[in-house]
Design a protein around this motif. Sequence first.
Motif, PDB file in Angstrom:
ATOM      1  N   ASN A  90      56.884  19.429  81.931  1.00 31.47           N
ATOM      2  CA  ASN A  90      56.435  20.158  80.753  1.00 31.47           C
ATOM      3  C   ASN A  90      57.498  20.014  79.677  1.00 31.47           C
ATOM      4  OD1 ASN A  90      56.587  23.020  79.172  1.00 31.47           O
ATOM      5  ND2 ASN A  90      54.473  22.469  79.622  1.00 31.47           N
ATOM      6  N   VAL A  91      57.090  19.557  78.502  1.00 33.18           N
ATOM      7  CA  VAL A  91      58.023  19.344  77.396  1.00 33.18           C
ATOM      8  C   VAL A  91      57.615  20.244  76.238  1.00 33.18           C
ATOM      9  CG1 VAL A  91      59.128  17.657  75.896  1.00 33.18           C
ATOM     10  CG2 VAL A  91      58.203  16.925  78.101  1.00 33.18           C
ATOM     11  N   GLN A  92      58.561  21.007  75.719  1.00 37.96           N
ATOM     12  CA  GLN A  92      58.309  21.893  74.584  1.00 37.96           C
ATOM     13  C   GLN A  92      59.226  21.512  73.437  1.00 37.96           C
ATOM     14  OE1 GLN A  92      58.713  25.955  75.915  1.00 37.96           O
ATOM     15  NE2 GLN A  92      57.476  25.597  77.745  1.00 37.96           N
ATOM     16  N   ALA A  93      58.650  21.398  72.253  1.00 41.59           N
ATOM     17  CA  ALA A  93      59.429  21.039  71.075  1.00 41.59           C
ATOM     18  C   ALA A  93      60.405  22.158  70.724  1.00 41.59           C
ATOM     19  CB  ALA A  93      58.499  20.760  69.901  1.00 41.59           C
ATOM     20  N   GLY A  94      61.543  21.792  70.164  1.00 43.32           N
ATOM     21  CA  GLY A  94      62.555  22.774  69.784  1.00 43.32           C
ATOM     22  C   GLY A  94      63.081  22.540  68.384  1.00 43.32           C
TER      23      GLY A  94
END
Length: 329
Positions: A96-100
Amino acid sequence: MTKRNNGPQRIGDLLDNIAETATASQPPAAKKDKSSGLILSAQSGKLLDAATEIATNRPTGEDMAFTHAVLCQVGLPRSKVEGREFMRQSGAAWVNVQAGYLDEGNGPVLQPIPYGVMPRLGLAWVSTFAIRHKKREIPIGDSAAEFLRLMGMESDGRRYTTLRKQMHALAAARLQLGFKGRTYNGQPVQQFDAWLSNKETQQRTLWPGIMVLSEDYYRSLIESAVPLDNRALRALKGSSLALDVYAWLAHRLHRLDGRGAILHWKTLREQFAQEYQGKDPDKDFKREFLPVLNKVLAVYPQAKVKRVTGGVLLMGSPPPIPHKGGPTV
């Protein structure tokens, strides 16, 4: 360099694989391979050159690269993602990749989710340095040009711009990796100085001196890194899917024994291309996957993979980097 005894036989197999990926119409830049009479495009010719080098010469020195084992099973997105989150799952493994956000000199700037070839190669580059030198601090100032050189990419402005954008996105992203009950939560990069550009003077982007990997990610990497052949990464750098398939085979094939494993198109699509949702998604994916697989097999000559009815058969194979007798880290 140490030569392989079965080089000529393997070259014939490589030509067969590359021939299957060639298109019927040949561009003006095509060249003819003298040994086979096959007309090769410039791109296929480069692939054959890389395949020949890999088949006949053992990896040495900077030929060895590394990446995280979970990322060999579930990759980053291959194309731009709308929104701030990306999820991919394959069997027991998931990412799971979440933008920051990243401070680019004037406060927080929301970064995109990293995608495409650059973050894959960038992670391999950073991971390789960390493992070779057993340290979390990665000097990437002057090394940016070295990275582009190792990947066979021109050091022009467009390459630097793409690398800067994707490494910013990667540094800001929150990454979750899961496998069989264990979950890694965090960010691979603990500290990162933004690559600032001086628009007023039009000077080249200023590169940071140090990227610091988080302790958790570094420990996880050391425990589960997968060796890859950097020559193969360089040859496949034009395709995110090819890089993913190569890393997957490098991680999986040497773990197989006995009669191997048959993977059907639906299973492969769910692992590599969940975005295919049309009337016949498995068939659409198969059409894209097979030419990519042929390219990967050309630069991974030890791989024993066969096309069978309904999917592909994976059989136990040596890894691209030998466990014994290979280069030392």
